[in-house]
Design a protein around this motif. Structure first.
Motif, PDB file in Angstrom:
ATOM      1  N   GLU A   1      -6.999 -28.911 -30.873  1.00 14.39           N
ATOM      2  CA  GLU A   1      -5.901 -29.203 -29.997  1.00 14.39           C
ATOM      3  C   GLU A   1      -6.060 -30.402 -29.037  1.00 14.39           C
ATOM      4  OE1 GLU A   1      -3.491 -28.114 -31.000  1.00 14.39           O
ATOM      5  OE2 GLU A   1      -4.172 -25.786 -31.706  1.00 14.39           O
ATOM      6  N   HIS A   2      -7.016 -31.544 -29.614  1.00 15.62           N
ATOM      7  CA  HIS A   2      -7.114 -32.779 -28.922  1.00 15.62           C
ATOM      8  C   HIS A   2      -6.387 -33.855 -29.577  1.00 15.62           C
ATOM      9  CE1 HIS A   2      -9.537 -32.129 -32.763  1.00 15.62           C
ATOM     10  NE2 HIS A   2      -9.592 -33.546 -32.739  1.00 15.62           N
TER      11      HIS A   2
ATOM     12  N   HIS B   1      -6.049 -26.934 -38.650  1.00 18.48           N
ATOM     13  CA  HIS B   1      -4.698 -27.466 -37.989  1.00 18.48           C
ATOM     14  C   HIS B   1      -5.268 -27.635 -36.656  1.00 18.48           C
ATOM     15  CE1 HIS B   1      -4.419 -23.808 -35.078  1.00 18.48           C
ATOM     16  NE2 HIS B   1      -5.118 -23.215 -36.285  1.00 18.48           N
ATOM     17  N   GLY B   2      -4.039 -27.960 -35.818  1.00 24.79           N
ATOM     18  CA  GLY B   2      -4.519 -28.493 -34.482  1.00 24.79           C
ATOM     19  C   GLY B   2      -5.857 -29.674 -34.381  1.00 24.79           C
ATOM     20  N   THR B   3      -5.610 -30.469 -35.248  1.00 26.68           N
ATOM     21  CA  THR B   3      -6.511 -31.578 -35.244  1.00 26.68           C
ATOM     22  C   THR B   3      -5.829 -32.825 -35.206  1.00 26.68           C
ATOM     23  OG1 THR B   3      -8.324 -32.874 -36.383  1.00 26.68           O
ATOM     24  CG2 THR B   3      -6.649 -31.738 -37.826  1.00 26.68           C
ATOM     25  N   ALA B   4      -6.399 -33.794 -35.335  1.00 26.91           N
ATOM     26  CA  ALA B   4      -5.879 -35.174 -35.597  1.00 26.91           C
ATOM     27  C   ALA B   4      -6.456 -36.386 -36.202  1.00 26.91           C
ATOM     28  CB  ALA B   4      -5.597 -35.850 -33.840  1.00 26.91           C
TER      29      ALA B   4
ATOM     30  N   MET C   1      -6.990 -31.446 -19.910  1.00 30.81           N
ATOM     31  CA  MET C   1      -5.957 -31.244 -20.660  1.00 30.81           C
ATOM     32  C   MET C   1      -5.869 -31.004 -21.986  1.00 30.81           C
ATOM     33  SD  MET C   1      -3.804 -34.815 -20.569  1.00 30.81           S
ATOM     34  CE  MET C   1      -3.659 -35.042 -18.881  1.00 30.81           C
ATOM     35  N   ASN C   2      -5.093 -30.045 -22.865  1.00 34.24           N
ATOM     36  CA  ASN C   2      -5.010 -29.961 -24.187  1.00 34.24           C
ATOM     37  C   ASN C   2      -3.638 -30.585 -24.689  1.00 34.24           C
ATOM     38  OD1 ASN C   2      -3.124 -27.742 -24.463  1.00 34.24           O
ATOM     39  ND2 ASN C   2      -4.653 -26.795 -23.144  1.00 34.24           N
ATOM     40  N   HIS C   3      -3.763 -30.785 -26.160  1.00 33.74           N
ATOM     41  CA  HIS C   3      -2.429 -31.446 -26.557  1.00 33.74           C
ATOM     42  C   HIS C   3      -2.026 -32.788 -25.969  1.00 33.74           C
ATOM     43  CE1 HIS C   3      -2.132 -27.061 -27.725  1.00 33.74           C
ATOM     44  NE2 HIS C   3      -1.510 -27.529 -28.873  1.00 33.74           N
TER      45      HIS C   3
END
Length: 363
Positions: free
Chosen positions: A61-62, A321-324, A111-113
């Motif tokens: 979630e970065h 998931h939750g990656t970038a 922070m996340n997201h």
């Protein structure tokens, strides 16, 4: 396991059907009792390559940004030694030429997201979600200068525009944000407050502007600008079981939204990056029929913006998931993410080198 990484799958609790918004699952971590390792080693090839694992350990979630040949991994959640996960302000730098990691100055606010974009050789963070028991939207903004390794505060986002997990794009001196969420409360029954807001920030004037809203609210969504069009791909609406296959396109000249060819696979929590006139999407979480919110996708699919056409690519060696994702020199880098529904951070760092899309099987 490759590089000593245990890829873990945790039990997930879904919200009951009577809830007005589906819950984010409970957040298992690599130390969750009863978690089991993945059964097989990842298989690489067909454009996929393993790269050096994230130096500081698992991250999810970065957001990521590229400056030159370096990829910056910013914020997110990490395993908490006391159990569960914790938000972080940590910033790490991956050198794509040397295949090595180093540390950079951390974000001043955990922070996340986070909503992240690069303009003019600097990295901008425009809000995100807080840590704590319930993750709330933050108005904090910062700009990072790699020459000084310093984050400088920006004026807070205008009240009402704050959110995390927005689709991001850059054109000229303006950063565009579409959708996102104001609240994510981890655990069964936790609120997920998805928004349809669209706004822009001019890094020269410091001016924020509201734009026409998304046709439907989205968060955990892919975003990219190709030419003068801002594309918002997939994502979800108030929970990972409510994933979508929609592709919305905002003409930045006329400021009108249109709908394009849908994704072959409805997914939320995806990573996306543009190379040339094509947008590549990776991974994700959640089944569209709501039967299995623990599903993590291996799908990699590319959208040809000129032809309004999708193609399927070789799947991710490590579904996440939750990656970038971010492109450097035509190669897309995808560090971190979660290997189970909710939170299961890993330090996996993979690279994908696109081949000619025309050689792939069409959707």
């Amino acid at each position: 396991m490759r590089r000593g990484i245990a890829l873990l799958l945790g039990a997930v609790l879904a919200a009951g059907p009577s809830l007005p918004a589906h819950a984010h699952p409970s957040h298992p971590t690599p130390t969750t009792p009863g978690a089991t390792p993945a059964a097989a080693e990842p298989t690489y090839g067909k454009g996929w390559q393993p790269r050096a694992a994230i130096g500081g350990g698992p991250r999810q979630e970065h957001s990521v940004a590229a400056l030159g040949h370096r990829v910056y991994v910013i914020g997110g959640i990490v395993p908490n030694p006391a159990g569960g996960v914790a938000a972080t302000g940590r910033t790490e730098v991956y050198d794509t030429r040397r295949d090595t990691w180093s540390e950079a100055a951390p974000l001043p606010v955990v922070m996340n997201h986070p909503n992240v974009a690069t303009v003019g050789g600097r990295i901008y963070v425009l809000g995100g979600l807080s840590g704590g028991a319930s993750w709330q939207a933050l108005r904090d903004g910062f700009v990072y200068d790699p020459r000084t390794d310093r984050w400088t505060p920006l004026p807070p986002m205008p009240a009402g525009m704050e959110r995390g997990s927005a689709a991001m794009g850059v054109r000229g001196t303006k950063i565009y944000l579409a959708g996102g969420m104001r609240t994510l409360t981890p655990g069964p029954g936790g609120l997920q407050d998805t928004v349809d807001l669209v706004s822009s920030y001019d890094v020269v004037t410091g001016r924020w502007e509201s734009l026409p809203s998304l046709p439907q609210a989205r968060d955990h969504v892919g975003g990219a600008i190709v030419g003068a069009t801002f594309y918002v791909l997939g994502g979800r609406d108030r929970g990972q079981v409510n994933v979508r296959d929609t592709v919305y396109a905002l003409d930045l000249r006329s400021r009108r939204w249109s709908e394009r060819a849908p994704m072959p696979t409805a997914r939320g929590g995806i990573a996306a990056a543009a190379v040339g006139g094509k947008i590549y999407t990776f991974g994700g979480e959640g089944r569209h029929d709501g039967t299995n919110p623990n599903t993590v996708f291996a799908e990699a699919e590319a959208y040809d913006t000129a032809r309004d056409r999708w193609v399927r690519l070789a799947p991710m060696p490590v579904p996440r998931h939750g990656t970038a994702a971010v492109a450097v020199g035509g190669t897309i880098y995808i560090p971190g993410g979660g290997t189970a529904g909710g939170a299961a951070p890993v330090d996996v760092n993979d690279a994908y080198r696109p081949r000619a899309v025309g050689r792939q099987a069409a959707s």
